[in-house]
Every structure is written in structure tokens, then in C-alpha cells.
Design a protein around this motif. Sequence first.
Motif: not given
Length: 217
Positions: A125-134
Motif C-alpha cells: 500500500d506504500a507503493g514499495r516493491p514486494v517479491g516472492a520466490i518459488c
Amino acid sequence: MSTIGVILAGCGNIDGAEIHESVLTLLYLAQAGAKTRIYAPDVSFEAVNFLTKKPMGERRGVLVEAARIARSNIKDVATAKGADLDALILPGGNGVAKNLCDFAARGAGGSAHPEVARLIREVHDAGRPVGAICIAPVVLALVLGAKKPRLTIGNDMGTAQAIEKTGAVHVNCPVDDIVVDERLNLVTTPAYMLGPGIADVAKGIEKFVVEIVRRAG
């Protein structure tokens, strides 16, 4: 220097966080000059014998086990604040689908651990990146599915179909590449959903970390 949160699901690919993916993520973050804050939920799980791949008949703590990977530098995810992070990463491992959410048991009808979901939403919601693996993109699908995120777990049809039932859009992707959702500022990579080995997954994870750090500013 960016501060990037990493949520671990335990220690070990069968019942916790995938160790290769977790260590490679932390290595590439360190090489990029990022500061990391490592978290895990303080919940218990049924431990598995990694030689027999059968339940051991005992329960362990996710936070305690994840501390092995973090070299004790870890905190309960309930203490984490999205405002303190420039980005957030979830490495994979079967524990993600069991300990960070209940996707393993309930599929698209499941939900994420409330504190994990809260932190994802705060960073997102703060516009920052979120990443996820596998397999970890399933958590993003459960939390952000209503926003129709574009993500990947590789090319496993069954898992992809389950993900799309949340509203997410699955994109097939090779192990050495990433999928970027520009609209929602999400980055995903298949890693050990495809394998076959550490040298292969390292290529995608390095590219993934570079992209997260670039977006974190």
C-alpha cells in the motif's frame, strides 16, 4: 541504503523455507549493499525427517527454526512495520504454503497468516516493491488476488490454476528469469518450482534481487 524485509517460513524445503533460495537471496542483497531485516511468524509446525521425508511426530517453532538461516538475527513478523521497509521478499519452500498461509491445505480458498498478510499490505500500500520466490507467490495471490496481480511459479499447471482462482494472473516463466507486475510493483521468479539445481535457481534469484533493489531505490 535500502532496508529490505525477508520473511522466512522455517528451515528446510519440505516443511520450512528453502535454504538455497533463502541464502542466495540474503547473499545477493548483501552484495547489492542492502540492509536486511529478517522475520518469521511465531507459530508451530509438524517437523519432517529429511531423510525419510516422513513426519517425525514432533512440533517445532517456525521462528526458532528460521533463526538457523538468519544466524539468530531474526524477529517475530508481528513486530515488523511496513513503514520501516523499502521492499519485502518471501523466499520459497513448502513451509510457505503451510506456515505462512494454508494454501497447501485449502488452495485458493485459503488465507495468509494475519501478520504476514498485514506486512505485505503495508509495504504494498506504500507503493514499495514486494517479491516472492518459488511457491511464495501463492501468498501474494491470497493477499492481493482481488487486484489481479501478474506473477509466476514457473509452469506447473495445477498450481497455476489454483493461483488464478484467487483472481491472480499466472505467467509461465523459465527458472533463469523473472516476472514483473509494473502496475502493482511485484516481482516473482520460479526457482525450485522448476530447478533443477542451485546453479540454475541462482540465475533467476540474482536477477530477481537486482530488480527488487532497483525498485526499492
